[in-house]
Design an enzyme around this catalytic site. Structure first.
Site, PDB file in Angstrom:
ATOM      1  N   CYS A  54      -4.809 -40.239   3.046  1.00  0.00           N
ATOM      2  CA  CYS A  54      -4.198 -41.199   2.004  1.00  0.00           C
ATOM      3  C   CYS A  54      -3.341 -42.235   2.538  1.00  0.00           C
ATOM      4  O   CYS A  54      -2.466 -42.034   3.455  1.00  0.00           O
ATOM      5  CB  CYS A  54      -3.358 -40.246   1.048  1.00  0.00           C
ATOM      6  SG  CYS A  54      -2.756 -41.084  -0.498  1.00  0.00           S
ATOM      7  N   CYS A  58       4.482 -41.473   0.423  1.00  0.00           N
ATOM      8  CA  CYS A  58       4.887 -40.234  -0.363  1.00  0.00           C
ATOM      9  C   CYS A  58       5.770 -39.385   0.688  1.00  0.00           C
ATOM     10  O   CYS A  58       5.102 -38.574   1.535  1.00  0.00           O
ATOM     11  CB  CYS A  58       4.272 -39.623  -1.150  1.00  0.00           C
ATOM     12  SG  CYS A  58       3.222 -40.524  -2.510  1.00  0.00           S
ATOM     13  N   CYS A  61       4.538 -35.563   1.105  1.00  0.00           N
ATOM     14  CA  CYS A  61       3.142 -35.241   1.284  1.00  0.00           C
ATOM     15  C   CYS A  61       2.572 -35.230   2.546  1.00  0.00           C
ATOM     16  O   CYS A  61       2.489 -36.241   3.133  1.00  0.00           O
ATOM     17  CB  CYS A  61       2.248 -36.385   0.219  1.00  0.00           C
ATOM     18  SG  CYS A  61       0.536 -36.152   0.049  1.00  0.00           S
ATOM     19  N   CYS A  98      -8.702 -27.870 -11.709  1.00  0.00           N
ATOM     20  CA  CYS A  98      -8.283 -29.279 -11.429  1.00  0.00           C
ATOM     21  C   CYS A  98      -8.534 -29.884 -10.228  1.00  0.00           C
ATOM     22  O   CYS A  98      -8.330 -29.374  -9.134  1.00  0.00           O
ATOM     23  CB  CYS A  98      -6.629 -29.214 -11.409  1.00  0.00           C
ATOM     24  SG  CYS A  98      -5.590 -28.563 -12.833  1.00  0.00           S
ATOM     25  N   CYS A 130      -9.613 -30.894 -14.868  1.00  0.00           N
ATOM     26  CA  CYS A 130      -8.348 -31.942 -14.748  1.00  0.00           C
ATOM     27  C   CYS A 130      -8.747 -32.633 -13.765  1.00  0.00           C
ATOM     28  O   CYS A 130      -9.462 -32.197 -12.664  1.00  0.00           O
ATOM     29  CB  CYS A 130      -7.207 -31.119 -14.785  1.00  0.00           C
ATOM     30  SG  CYS A 130      -5.794 -32.153 -14.677  1.00  0.00           S
ATOM     31  N   CYS A 190      -1.080 -34.546 -18.111  1.00  0.00           N
ATOM     32  CA  CYS A 190      -0.344 -33.799 -17.196  1.00  0.00           C
ATOM     33  C   CYS A 190       0.533 -34.627 -16.402  1.00  0.00           C
ATOM     34  O   CYS A 190       0.226 -35.462 -15.604  1.00  0.00           O
ATOM     35  CB  CYS A 190      -1.215 -32.927 -16.466  1.00  0.00           C
ATOM     36  SG  CYS A 190      -0.492 -31.737 -15.422  1.00  0.00           S
ATOM     37  N   ARG A 262       4.151 -26.061 -16.364  1.00  0.00           N
ATOM     38  CA  ARG A 262       3.325 -25.510 -15.530  1.00  0.00           C
ATOM     39  C   ARG A 262       4.302 -24.956 -14.207  1.00  0.00           C
ATOM     40  O   ARG A 262       5.133 -25.915 -13.623  1.00  0.00           O
ATOM     41  CB  ARG A 262       2.297 -26.314 -14.954  1.00  0.00           C
ATOM     42  CG  ARG A 262       1.178 -25.657 -14.123  1.00  0.00           C
ATOM     43  CD  ARG A 262       0.418 -26.796 -13.512  1.00  0.00           C
ATOM     44  NE  ARG A 262      -0.645 -27.485 -14.819  1.00  0.00           N
ATOM     45  CZ  ARG A 262      -1.448 -26.887 -15.308  1.00  0.00           C
ATOM     46  NH1 ARG A 262      -1.806 -25.796 -14.880  1.00  0.00           N
ATOM     47  NH2 ARG A 262      -2.027 -27.559 -16.332  1.00  0.00           N
TER      48      ARG A 262
END
Length: 363
Positions: A54, A58, A61, A98, A130, A190, A262
C-alpha cells in the site's frame, strides 16, 4: 436516553465516557437492550483479497510499502479463491464476508471488475458482502451497489485533529467524502476507528462526534484496539487496558443506539470475561477467523465456545436490511468512467513515520 441524535458535542460525549464505570455500563446495556437483541451477535469474516504494497503511510498499518514488517504480499485473489473462502466462512457461522484490498483508492479497470464479480458471487451465496478498498467515487459506489454490495467500510481512524499525527498521505475530508459517496447508494456504511495509538480521550470523543453527527449514522462502527506491529511507527505503543475498550464500546452504544458496534482488532489480548463485558456494554458484532487482514484474531472455534458459554447466537444474514439484488455485468446501468479524482495528499511530515521509513531502508 436512546433517541437518535445528530447534534452530539465533544463535551457531551466526554461526560458519558468519563461516567462512573458501573453507571456507564448500566446505561449502555439499557440502550442496547432497547434497540437490539442482547443475545445475538453478528459474525463477519475479514478476507484480505490483496495484501501489502500500500502506498499510504498510516502509522498503524503493516501493509504500508514504506515500512518493513515481514508481511507477505499477494496479488489480487481470483473469484474462485474468494468463493471458496466465503463458503468456509459461511460453514463456520459467519453471515458476512468483508473483503479488504491494500489500495489507496479504487481505480477503474480489470481489477475493479474482478472485485465486482467477487461481490456478485458472494451475494449469490446469500451472505452479506462488505468491501474496504480505500476511497471511492460516486460512480464506483454505484457499481458496487449494483453488484450486490451490502456494506462499505471506510474508517475515520481517530479524531480529525489526531489524524494528522498518524497519516500524512490522505486527508480526513476524503474519508468523509467517500462515506458521502456511498450514501448516494443503497449500500450501508461501516466506519469506526482505532484506540491506543497515543491519542487522548478527547480524540476518541472527537471521532465519535464525527460519526454520530452523520445523518444517517453508520450502520456499523468497528472499535479496534491497536495491534502494535514491529516495523510500523506505532510498534512501541502499549496495549490499551480492557477498561478503556469497554468504555469506548459503551459510549459508542449510547451515542449511536441503532448502530451495530463491532468488537474488532485486539481481541487476542482480551480475556473472555473482558469480551463478555464489551458485549454487555453494547458490542454486537465481531470478526471471526484467525486473521484480521494481517494481524492475529481468535480462532473461530474459540469464539463459538465463548458464544456457547455466554448464551450468544450468531445473527442471521440480512436481519437489519433486505438482501440487495445482484445485477450482472452485462446488464449494468453504470459503466467505468476512467475517473482520476484528485484525492488529497496533505504532505506534512510525521516524524515517527519518517523514522520507521528510514529504518525499513536499512533493513
Amino acid at each position: 436516553m436512546s433517541e437518535i441524535r445528530h447534534n452530539w458535542t465533544k463535551e457531551e460525549i466526554l461526560a458519558i465516557y468519563n461516567k462512573p464505570f458501573m453507571e456507564l455500563l448500566y446505561e449502555a446495556a439499557s440502550v442496547h437492550r432497547k434497540h437490539h437483541d442482547p443475545n445475538t451477535v453478528q459474525v463477519s469474516t475479514l478476507l484480505s483479497i490483496k495484501t501489502g504494497g500500500c502506498p499510504e503511510d498510516c502509522g498503524y498499518c503493516p501493509q504500508a510499502a514504506r515500512y518493513h514488517t515481514d508481511i507477505e504480499g499477494n496479488d489480487l485473489m481470483t473469484v474462485q479463491q474468494v468463493k471458496a473462502q466465503a463458503l468456509r466462512a459461511k460453514e463456520s457461522g459467519s453471515s458476512r464476508v468483508c473483503m479488504g484490498a491494500a489500495w489507496r483508492n479504487v481505480k477503474d479497470g480489470a481489477e475493479f471488475d474482478q472485485v465486482l464479480e467477487m461481490v456478485r458471487t458472494i451475494n449469490k451465496l446469500d451472505m452479506e458482502v462488505c468491501c474496504t478498498l480505500g476511497m471511492v467515487t460516486e460512480n464506483q459506489a454505484k457499481r458496487l451497489a449494483e453488484a450486490g454490495l451490502y456494506a462499505y467500510n471506510h474508517n475515520l481512524d481517530t479524531s480529525e485533529e489526531y489524524y494528522k499525527e498518524v497519516i500524512s498521505t490522505r486527508g480526513y475530508e476524503d474519508r468523509l467524502q467517500t462515506i458521502e459517496n456511498v450514501r448516494k447508494t443503497n449500500v450501508t456504511v461501516c466506519s469506526g476507528g482505532i484506540i491506543g495509538m497515543g491519542e487522548k480521550v478527547a480524540d476518541r470523543a472527537g471521532m465519535l462526534v464525527a460519526l454520530a453527527t452523520l445523518n444517517p449514522q453508520p450502520e456499523s462502527v468497528p472499535i479496534n484496539a491497536l495491534v502494535a506491529v514491529e516495523g510500523t511507527p506505532l510498534e512501541d505503543q502499549q496495549s490499551v487496558e480492557i477498561w478503556e475498550m469497554i468504555r469506548m464500546v459503551a459510549t459508542t452504544r449510547i451515542v449511536m443506539p441503532e448502530t451495530q458496534v463491532r468488537l474488532s482488532a485486539g481481541r487476542t489480548q482480551m480475556s473472555r470475561e473482558g469480551q463478555a463485558m464489551c458485549f454487555f456494554a453494547g458490542a454486537n458484532s465481531i470478526f471471526a477467523g484467525d486473521k484480521l487482514l494481517t494481524t492475529p484474531n481468535p480462532d473461530v472455534n474459540e469464539d463459538m465456545k465463548m458464544f456457547e458459554a455466554l448464551g450468544l447466537n450468531p445473527q442471521k444474514p440480512f436481519t437489519k436490511k433486505v438482501q440487495p439484488q445482484t445485477v450482472e455485468a452485462k446488464d449494468s446501468e453504470y459503466q467505468e468512467l476512467g475517473e482520476k479524482p484528485k484525492w488529497t495528499r496533505p504532505g506534512h511530515t510525521i516524524e515517527r513515520n519518517e523514522t520507521a521509513k528510514k529504518k525499513a531502508k536499512l533493513s
